[in-house]
Design a protein around this motif. Structure first.
Motif, short mmCIF file in Angstrom:
data_model
loop_
_atom_site.label_atom_id
_atom_site.label_comp_id
_atom_site.label_asym_id
_atom_site.label_seq_id
_atom_site.Cartn_x
_atom_site.Cartn_y
_atom_site.Cartn_z
N LEU A 60 0.81 -1.21 0.00
CA LEU A 60 0.00 0.00 0.00
C LEU A 60 0.85 1.27 0.00
CD1 LEU A 60 -2.77 1.37 0.07
CD2 LEU A 60 -2.71 1.17 2.58
N HIS A 61 1.90 1.27 0.82
CA HIS A 61 2.72 2.48 0.95
C HIS A 61 4.01 2.45 0.12
CE1 HIS A 61 0.06 4.03 3.92
NE2 HIS A 61 0.40 3.20 4.88
N ALA A 62 4.25 1.35 -0.59
CA ALA A 62 5.54 1.19 -1.29
C ALA A 62 5.83 2.35 -2.22
CB ALA A 62 5.54 -0.14 -2.06
N HIS A 63 4.84 2.77 -2.98
CA HIS A 63 5.11 3.80 -3.99
C HIS A 63 5.46 5.13 -3.34
CE1 HIS A 63 1.60 6.59 -4.67
NE2 HIS A 63 2.38 7.12 -5.57
N HIS A 64 4.85 5.45 -2.19
CA HIS A 64 5.21 6.70 -1.51
C HIS A 64 6.60 6.63 -0.88
CE1 HIS A 64 0.84 8.16 -1.34
NE2 HIS A 64 1.54 9.03 -2.02
N TRP A 65 6.92 5.50 -0.26
CA TRP A 65 8.27 5.37 0.31
C TRP A 65 9.33 5.54 -0.77
CZ3 TRP A 65 5.97 0.66 3.11
CH2 TRP A 65 5.55 1.01 4.40
N LEU A 66 9.11 4.92 -1.91
CA LEU A 66 10.11 4.97 -2.98
C LEU A 66 10.20 6.36 -3.61
CD1 LEU A 66 9.42 1.50 -4.64
CD2 LEU A 66 11.39 2.15 -3.24
N ILE A 67 9.06 7.02 -3.79
CA ILE A 67 9.07 8.38 -4.34
C ILE A 67 9.83 9.33 -3.41
CG2 ILE A 67 7.64 10.44 -4.71
CD1 ILE A 67 5.56 8.66 -6.01
N LEU A 68 9.49 9.28 -2.13
CA LEU A 68 10.14 10.19 -1.17
C LEU A 68 11.63 9.89 -1.06
CD1 LEU A 68 7.34 10.23 1.56
CD2 LEU A 68 7.90 12.05 -0.06
N HIS A 69 11.99 8.62 -1.10
CA HIS A 69 13.40 8.25 -1.03
C HIS A 69 14.15 8.78 -2.25
CE1 HIS A 69 16.68 5.99 0.67
NE2 HIS A 69 16.95 5.45 -0.51
N GLY A 70 13.53 8.67 -3.42
CA GLY A 70 14.17 9.18 -4.63
C GLY A 70 14.20 10.69 -4.70
N ARG A 71 13.21 11.33 -4.13
CA ARG A 71 13.12 12.79 -4.19
C ARG A 71 14.11 13.46 -3.25
NH1 ARG A 71 7.15 14.71 -3.86
NH2 ARG A 71 7.22 14.01 -6.02
N TYR A 72 14.37 12.84 -2.09
CA TYR A 72 15.18 13.52 -1.08
C TYR A 72 16.51 12.84 -0.74
CZ TYR A 72 10.89 16.13 -0.41
OH TYR A 72 9.78 16.91 -0.62
N ILE A 73 16.66 11.55 -1.01
CA ILE A 73 17.90 10.85 -0.66
C ILE A 73 18.60 10.30 -1.91
CG2 ILE A 73 18.91 8.95 0.64
CD1 ILE A 73 17.85 11.17 2.41
N CYS A 74 17.93 9.43 -2.63
CA CYS A 74 18.53 8.80 -3.81
C CYS A 74 18.30 9.68 -5.04
CB CYS A 74 17.94 7.40 -4.01
SG CYS A 74 18.89 6.38 -5.16
#
Length: 214
Positions: free
Chosen positions: A177-191
Motif C-alpha cells: 500500500l505504501h511502497a510507492h510513496h516510500w520509494l518516491i520520497l526516497h528518490g526525491r530527497y535521498i537517492c
C-alpha cells in the motif's frame, strides 16, 4: 541494471522505510477525489510544489467537476498558467470535468480502466488516485521510483511497466500500500539523480548501486 534483491532483503528494506515513516503521504494538495485527479493530471512535467501553489486558490472554490465547468477554461488557465503545458492541461481538465458530469454522475470512478478513459489521465495518474484515495496497492512509477528501483535492485526494469510489475511481484504484500510513496520520497530527497546522499541513506548497506557516494 541491478539484479532483483532476494525476498529477505526486500523485507528488511521496507521494514526500515516503515520504521522511518509509518504513514507516508503524497505531497500534492487536494480536498477530495476530484481535486486529487486534477492535481495529479496537472503535475505531469511539473513539480508538486509548483502545482500546489497554482491550485491553492483554485481548490478553495472549485472542488467538483460541475464547478470546474462553471469556471470555464479561461478561468482555469488564470489559475494554472505558471504550470508547464498549461493550455493543453486546461483543455484536458475541462474535457475530464464534462465526461465526469455526463457519464459518471460527477463522481470519480474507482477503477483503473474508467480513470484511464478520462482525458489527461494515464496509467500513472490512475494509479496515484487508486492508491491515495481508494487505498488500493497500486504502484505509480515516476522517474524517482524508476531510478531507485533500478539502482537498488528493489524493482529492476527497462521500462516503467516492468518496474511497476517488479514492485507488485517482489515487494512483500504487507508493504504494498505504501511502497510507492516510500520509494518516491526516497528518490526525491535521498537517492537523487546526480549525487545520491548515500551517507544519509537508511538502506545503503542493502542497496546494489555500485557508484555510492562517500
Amino acid at each position: 541494471m541491478a539484479k532483483q534483491l532476494p525476498y529477505p532483503v526486500m523485507r528488511e528494506i521496507f521494514s526500515r522505510f516503515e520504521n522511518s515513516e509509518p504513514e507516508p503521504k503524497g505531497e500534492l494538495n487536494h480536498v477530495n477525489a476530484y481535486t486529487l485527479v486534477v492535481a495529479v493530471a496537472l503535475s505531469a512535467q511539473a513539480t508538486d510544489k509548483g502545482v500546489n501553489k497554482a491550485t491553492e486558490a483554485l481548490f478553495k472554490s472549485v472542488d467538483t467537476p460541475q464547478k470546474m465547468l462553471d469556471l470555464g477554461e479561461d478561468g482555469l488557465i488564470a489559475h494554472i498558467k505558471t504550470i508547464g503545458l498549461y493550455k493543453t492541461k486546461a483543455r484536458n481538465v475541462m474535457k475530464m470535468a464534462q465526461i465526469l458530469v455526463e457519464e459518471f454522475g460527477g463522481e470519480v470512478p474507482n477503477s483503473r480502466a474508467a480513470l484511464q478513459s478520462l482525458p489527461g489521465v494515464g496509467r500513472k495518474t490512475a494509479n496515484v488516485v487508486l492508491n491515495m484515495w481508494w487505498q488500493q496497492p497500486a504502484q505509480a512509477v515516476d522517474t524517482h521510483i524508476f531510478r531507485v528501483g533500478n539502482r537498488a535492485g528493489i524493482a529492476p526494469g527497462k521500462t516503467v511497466d516492468q518496474v511497476e510489475r517488479a514492485i507488485e511481484d517482489n515487494v512483500p504484500a504487507d508493504f504494498q500500500l505504501h511502497a510507492h510513496h516510500w520509494l518516491i520520497l526516497h528518490g526525491r530527497y535521498i537517492c537523487v539523480a546526480r549525487k545520491p546522499k548515500c551517507r544519509a541513506c537508511i538502506i545503503s548497506d542493502l542497496c546494489q548501486f555500485e557508484e555510492k557516494t562517500q
